[in-house]
Write an enzyme that holds these catalytic residues in place. Structure first.
Site, PDB file in Angstrom:
ATOM      1  CG  PHE A  10     -32.577  -3.754  -8.464  1.00 56.07           C
ATOM      2  CD1 PHE A  10     -31.702  -5.446  -8.335  1.00 56.07           C
ATOM      3  CD2 PHE A  10     -33.283  -3.481  -7.122  1.00 56.07           C
ATOM      4  CE1 PHE A  10     -31.651  -5.638  -7.237  1.00 56.07           C
ATOM      5  CE2 PHE A  10     -33.259  -3.920  -6.142  1.00 56.07           C
ATOM      6  CZ  PHE A  10     -32.606  -4.912  -6.006  1.00 56.07           C
TER       7      PHE A  10
ATOM      8  CG  ASP B 105     -40.433  -2.599  -8.833  1.00 55.07           C
ATOM      9  OD1 ASP B 105     -40.659  -0.901  -7.866  1.00 55.07           O
ATOM     10  OD2 ASP B 105     -39.329  -3.043  -9.079  1.00 55.07           O
TER      11      ASP B 105
ATOM     12  CE  LYS C 183     -34.466   1.032  -3.135  1.00 57.67           C
ATOM     13  NZ  LYS C 183     -34.655   0.188  -4.265  1.00 57.67           N
TER      14      LYS C 183
HETATM   15  C1  LIG Z   1     -34.820  -1.037  -4.302  1.00 59.71           C
HETATM   16  C2  LIG Z   1     -35.583  -1.602  -5.353  1.00 59.71           C
HETATM   17  C3  LIG Z   1     -36.330  -2.856  -4.834  1.00 59.71           C
HETATM   18  C4  LIG Z   1     -35.710  -3.671  -3.351  1.00 59.71           C
HETATM   19  O1  LIG Z   1     -36.599  -3.189  -2.877  1.00 59.71           O
HETATM   20  P1  LIG Z   1     -35.937  -3.694  -1.481  1.00 59.71           P
HETATM   21  O2  LIG Z   1     -36.809  -2.890  -0.163  1.00 59.71           O
HETATM   22  O3  LIG Z   1     -34.355  -4.223  -1.227  1.00 59.71           O
HETATM   23  O4  LIG Z   1     -36.178  -5.631  -1.529  1.00 59.71           O
HETATM   24  C5  LIG Z   1     -37.225  -3.244  -5.977  1.00 59.71           C
HETATM   25  N1  LIG Z   1     -37.701  -2.176  -6.792  1.00 59.71           N
HETATM   26  C6  LIG Z   1     -37.446  -1.505  -7.266  1.00 59.71           C
HETATM   27  C7  LIG Z   1     -37.383  -0.356  -8.717  1.00 59.71           C
HETATM   28  C8  LIG Z   1     -35.931  -0.943  -6.729  1.00 59.71           C
HETATM   29  O5  LIG Z   1     -35.119   0.369  -6.739  1.00 59.71           O
END
Ligand SMILES: *Cc1c(COP(=O)(O)O)cnc(C)c1O
Length: 405
Positions: A144, A229, A258
């Protein structure tokens, strides 16, 4: 999201208003929160919950932490916004701190959230790829990376993608944790590999040991960028600043968001080595990104994690929590996994939604991240006593979930 079994009058009234006015992308939330303090939150009916989700791994210092309150209050009374046409001290200071988290030459771009951090990372990868004749980005099934078109294009979850196709193309997906699949997929056309150290939204899925190092080695072999990420894994969640660096891996690009500012919106891209030099003036930008208030909050978070020894606390308490789950022998609990204060309970039946409801009714906020998986991502300031409250309640919550229709 599953409907609550008990709903107070104030919550019900807000649910009715929500249903009339909000777009349908979320469904009606079961809770309406009014305030928080530490790891506790209260809903609009005055019901108290232990927040074991932290607003999806975001409220790293919990709610109303004095250091964040002080930093935000001070900054909001001085200067809220500059746009990218002016510099500000909190932004530069934050970039310096983030750059120092990687043992390499590093530069930083500040933005709004995880999706916009990944968009910037992908633009770095695409621009360099275009200059070098590389037109593919390799990503992982179950991963994600965000809901914007570019970030969604590399998100390996068909249910999130399919309704919105066509998405930006040139993306190849491989199984997460499978080094041989990655070896087969990367080559001279690969611009970048984007990967999470642990798949968070995928259900707190840990790859085999050495996976990130193997990704790094394969990227080096073919000259592709490694984009890590760390939006969910970074800044203390796993008991480390960055899981990649902790594992001896220096990615070309790290994305963060986050928990970075404990709830104030911010995202960050840390580029290292040649990735620092790809973007030139005019290539990318944001009006709000890295605003002074969010940067001040992030600096307070970094200072507090350091001064309160929270990385060590997260590792110790996470291990202690896992040991308490080990001691639970229940026919519904298949297994548990995770790292630091980032845990998943795996159920033998697809009743995670019922478990989430039972937990909420018992005063715990948790997340049914998959039909069989409960995710725990509490504030990093969770105490031993608070963690034990959940462990002690767990057998009864599993009973309730198992008995639910
Ligand atoms: C939550 C998340 C995102 C997206 O972040 P947003 O602030 O909701 O745009 C991207 N990558 C990872 C791994 C995430 O957990």
């Amino acid at each position: 999201m599953t409907a609550p079994t008990t709903t107070g009058a104030a919550t019900a009234a807000l649910q009715a208003r929500w249903s009339e006015v909000m777009l349908g992308n979320y469904g009606v939330p079961p809770v309406a929160l009014a305030r928080g303090e530490g790891a506790w939150v209260w809903d609009v009916d005055g019901t108290r919950y232990l927040d074991l989700l932290g607003g999806i791994a975001v409220s790293s210092l919990g709610h109303a932490h004095p250091a964040v309150v002080e930093a935000v209050s001070r900054q909001v009374s001085i200067l809220v916004h500059t746009s990218n046409l002016a510099m500000h001290v909190p932004g530069i200071a934050l970039a310096e701190r983030l750059a120092s988290l990687v043992p390499a030459r590093a530069r930083v771009f500040l933005c709004q959230d995880g999706a916009t951090a990944n968009e910037a990372a992908l633009k770095i990868a695409r621009k360099r790829g275009n200059l070098q004749g590389r037109d593919e980005i390799v990503s992982t099934h179950g991963g994600f990376h965000g809901r914007t078109a570019g970030a969604l294009a590399v998100t390996g979850t068909p249910a999130k993608r399919t309704p919105f196709e066509p998405l930006p193309g040139g993306v190849v997906f491989v199984d997460f944790g499978d080094v041989e699949a990655l070896r087969a997929a990367v080559g001279p056309r690969t611009a970048a590999v984007i990967v999470e150290p642990v798949q968070g939204e995928g259900g707190v899925v840990l790859p085999p040991p050495g996976y990130l190092a193997a990704v790094r080695a394969l990227c080096d072999e073919v000259g592709a960028l490694m984009v890590c990420d760390e939006v969910q894994s970074g800044i203390g969640r796993a008991g480390t600043w960055l899981m990649s660096v902790q594992q001896g891996v220096v990615p070309d690009v790290v994305t963060l968001a986050k928990g970075l500012a404990s709830g104030m919106p911010i995202g960050a891209v840390i580029a290292t080595g040649e990735a620092c030099d790809v973007l030139v003036p005019g290539d990318h930008g944001t009006t709000f990104g890295g605003n002074p208030v969010s940067c001040a909050a992030a600096l307070a978070v970094l200072d507090t994690i350091e001064s309160d020894g929270l990385l060590e606390h997260v590792t110790r308490l996470g291990d202690r929590w896992a040991a308490s789950f080990d001691r639970i022998d229940h026919p519904l609990l298949a297994s548990h996994r995770g790292v630091g204060l980032w845990r998943a309970l795996e159920l033998l039946q697809p009743v995670a939604g019922a478990f989430e409801v039972a937990a909420r009714d018992a005063g715990f906020l948790v997340n049914a991240v998959r039909p069989t998986t409960i995710r725990l991502a509490p504030p990093l300031i969770l105490t031993d006593e608070q963690a034990d409250m959940f462990s002690d309640a767990l057998p009864a919550l599993l009973d309730a979930a198992a008995g639910a229709p």
